[in-house]
Design an enzyme around this catalytic site. Structure first.
Site, PDB file in Angstrom:
ATOM      1  N   CYS A  56       1.145  -1.317  -0.464  1.00  0.00           N
ATOM      2  CA  CYS A  56       0.209   0.194  -0.385  1.00  0.00           C
ATOM      3  C   CYS A  56       0.566   1.007  -0.088  1.00  0.00           C
ATOM      4  CB  CYS A  56      -0.600  -0.119   1.112  1.00  0.00           C
ATOM      5  SG  CYS A  56      -2.310   1.100   1.423  1.00  0.00           S
ATOM      6  N   THR A  57       0.740   1.879   0.747  1.00  0.00           N
ATOM      7  CA  THR A  57       1.554   3.730   1.208  1.00  0.00           C
ATOM      8  C   THR A  57       2.696   3.669   1.756  1.00  0.00           C
ATOM      9  OG1 THR A  57      -0.109   4.273   2.069  1.00  0.00           O
ATOM     10  CG2 THR A  57      -0.485   5.100   0.166  1.00  0.00           C
TER      11      THR A  57
END
Length: 199
Positions: free
Chosen positions: A109-110
């Protein structure tokens, strides 16, 4: 519980205030299955760390206690918590110190933005959550719209649930396809989403 030698290869899974719980737990389930490695939950300080949904994970290892040489250095994403981690000098120092010696550098993800902010994805192909993936280019990385991306010893996963795919890919890479298939079967990882909502 795994009875491992003190010098067993270490998987350091970094958490921070406001991280996304599934970014951690999905890959953890698969990485835990690598029976010859020790998994540590690492944070700036040992103790409870609260995710973005309010669930709390206990970090068993502080930055200072984390081994210098790691088999896998992992970080998941979040929302505001990721942004704050990217701006945290101590967190950036930790990644800049441990990453060059880690055999595998991994994010979901981030979390890839944290690696990028630490200067670790320069010229590297990487992915992350679709809502923030293009921001990788601001740190010299090459954004790729894919579920998992491998570039050298760096492996990145897309948003949240992609951590399961990334964890499985790592198990296949480190323990072989046959073992990975056994884990996939045992964990009943056979996604059949109710809706075709795209990405």
């Amino acid at each position: 519980y795994k009875d491992l030698q003190a010098d067993a290869p270490t998987i350091a899974m970094v958490v921070y205030e406001g991280f996304t719980i599934l970014d951690l737990i999905g890959p953890y389930q698969f990485l835990w299955a690598l029976m010859d490695r020790r998994v540590r939950i690492v944070a700036k300080k040992k103790g409870p760390v609260t995710s973005d949904t309010g669930l709390t994970i206990i970090a068993d290892t502080s930055f200072d206690e984390c081994p210098q040489d790691l088999d896998i250095l992992f970080v998941g994403g979040g929302t505001e918590g990721t942004y704050l981690a990217m701006r945290d000098a101590e967190t950036m120092r930790f990644f800049k110190d441990r990453a060059p010696r880690a055999k595998h550098l991994v994010s979901v993800c981030t979390g890839s933005l944290i690696l990028a902010a630490a200067g670790l994805l320069q010229g590297k192909r990487a992915t992350g959550h679709f809502a923030a993936r293009d921001l990788l280019s601001e740190f010299g990385a090459i954004p790729v719209a894919a579920r998992t991306v491998e570039d050298g010893n760096i492996m990145t996963g897309a948003g949240v649930s992609a951590g399961l795919d990334l964890g499985l890919a790592l198990v296949a890479k480190l323990a072989g396809e046959k073992y990975a298939k056994q884990c996939q079967l045992f964990f009943e990882y056979d996604p059949q989403p109710m809706f075709d909502a795209g990405s």
